[in-house]
Design an enzyme around this catalytic site. Structure first.
Site, PDB file in Angstrom:
ATOM      1  N   HIS A 124       0.816  -1.224   0.000  1.00 25.05           N
ATOM      2  CA  HIS A 124       0.000   0.000   0.000  1.00 25.05           C
ATOM      3  C   HIS A 124       0.850   1.274   0.000  1.00 25.05           C
ATOM      4  O   HIS A 124       0.319   2.367  -0.238  1.00 25.05           O
ATOM      5  CB  HIS A 124      -0.913   0.042   1.228  1.00 25.05           C
ATOM      6  CG  HIS A 124      -1.983  -1.011   1.227  1.00 25.05           C
ATOM      7  ND1 HIS A 124      -2.867  -1.163   0.188  1.00 25.05           N
ATOM      8  CD2 HIS A 124      -2.297  -1.981   2.143  1.00 25.05           C
ATOM      9  CE1 HIS A 124      -3.695  -2.173   0.460  1.00 25.05           C
ATOM     10  NE2 HIS A 124      -3.364  -2.694   1.629  1.00 25.05           N
ATOM     11  N   HIS A 163      -6.282  -7.200  -0.495  1.00 20.85           N
ATOM     12  CA  HIS A 163      -6.454  -5.763  -0.752  1.00 20.85           C
ATOM     13  C   HIS A 163      -5.704  -5.367  -2.023  1.00 20.85           C
ATOM     14  O   HIS A 163      -4.675  -5.956  -2.353  1.00 20.85           O
ATOM     15  CB  HIS A 163      -5.914  -4.945   0.427  1.00 20.85           C
ATOM     16  CG  HIS A 163      -6.569  -5.269   1.741  1.00 20.85           C
ATOM     17  ND1 HIS A 163      -6.023  -6.161   2.642  1.00 20.85           N
ATOM     18  CD2 HIS A 163      -7.726  -4.834   2.279  1.00 20.85           C
ATOM     19  CE1 HIS A 163      -6.834  -6.250   3.699  1.00 20.85           C
ATOM     20  NE2 HIS A 163      -7.869  -5.458   3.510  1.00 20.85           N
TER      21      HIS A 163
END
Ligand SMILES: [Zn+2]
Length: 336
Positions: A124, A163
């Site tokens: 991320h 994710h």
């Protein structure tokens, strides 16, 4: 060639996040499980700290300095999810450095397969922003290092964390040197990675985003890899295969609602190994998410032998998610 290699470092336990799903207990659980199985034949190596010149190929100085300053202050929060302690900067240097050392070892012919059991995770992290439990983007730094310093032309990154790997997506969005493929639950944090985001500029087609609905199980995930990701990756002819190996698509994970089992990750690992074998190149995986520590440990223990030994992954029929995805990705890659 030697045995497969596992990178570890004590600093992974010094990145202290308190009552947070991404905690030191994750590494402790994996270590306990692997040590019970004699490390599954992997040679353990110490992850070095990343060279700052390598790190700053992806992250600007001001971001590296911000992470360092946060740790020197004794810790704090970058955002509501992403915290740092006194030991976080050093841990993050070793997490990125382990990924780079793994790539060097694999390309140096030490082993065909590697795994980085390090934290904090990375996928991320954007160039100038820590987010989503991630400080530096370990897999992106390693890929950039392979391209810039080790002479590779093409790196394939498979991100099977539940994710979306928004940081990796952004870092290579306009690059044709990296084929980035992410399978991720949608809607879910961080909200990016629609099927239509295929990269931009000269990188158009080199980003493969494959969102799946909640309650997606092994057949959905394997169908996407078999019928979309693997054909595109083979056509790309990578010089190296990297995996952002998150284990939070496991059915027990508290942060997502997919339905994979530990054995599902072994199938995904066989696919990654088969893609690497078809190109005659090594494969290295770096730990990303996975927040039920029992499921995480079992899933890593299932993944390592599958990566190391390879074998034929289980074949599945394409479903509606795969058909829709193949239609989009087939605009850029011949999948048949
Ligand atoms: Zn995740």
């Amino acid at each position: 060639m030697g045995p497969p290699i596992l990178f570890r470092h004590a600093s992974s336990l010094e990145h202290e996040t308190g009552a947070h799903p991404e905690g030191t207990g994750r590494i402790e659980a994996i270590e306990a499980e692997l040590s019970r199985h004699d490390w599954l034949g992997f040679e353990q190596r110490e992850a070095p700290a990343v060279d700052l010149d390598v790190l700053t190929r992806v992250h600007p100085n001001r971001h590296v300095e911000a992470v360092q300053a946060m740790s020197e202050r004794g810790g704090g929060a970058f955002d509501a999810d992403t915290v740092a302690s006194e030991g976080s900067y050093v841990a993050a240097l070793h997490a990125a450095g382990g990924a780079c050392a793994m790539v060097e070892a694999l390309l140096g012919g030490d082993a065909p397969v590697g795994f980085c059991m390090l934290r904090p995770p990375g996928h991320h992290a954007e160039p100038a922003r820590a987010m989503g439990f991630c400080l530096f983007n370990n897999v992106a730094v390693a890929a950039r290092h392979a391209l810039d310093a080790l002479g590779l032309r093409r790196v394939f990154i498979l991100d099977w964390d539940v994710h979306h790997g928004n940081g990796t997506n952004d870092i290579f969005h306009t690059s044709e040197e990296v084929l980035f493929a992410s399978i991720h639950q949608s809607p879910l944090y961080p909200g990016t990675g629609p099927l239509e985001d295929s990269g931009a500029g000269s990188g158009e087609g080199f980003t493969i985003n494959l969102p799946v609905p909640r309650d997606s199980g092994e057949d959905v995930w394997l169908g996407l890899v078999e019928h979309v990701v693997a054909p595109a990756a083979r056509a790309f002819e990578p010089d190296l295969v990297l995996v952002s190996a998150g284990f939070d698509a496991h059915r027990a994970d508290p942060l997502a609602q997919c339905l994979l089992e530990a054995s599902s990750f072994a199938e995904l690992a066989r696919h990654a190994r088969a893609i690497a074998d078809a190109a005659g190149v090594p494969v290295g995986a770096v730990l990303e998410g996975g927040y039920d520590v029992g499921a995480l440990a079992a899933s890593v223990a299932a993944t390592l032998p599958a990566l190391a030994e390879g074998g034929e992954p289980r074949s599945v029929e394409p479903d509606a998610v795969t058909e829709r995805s193949a239609e989009q990705i087939g605009r850029f890659w011949t999948l048949g």
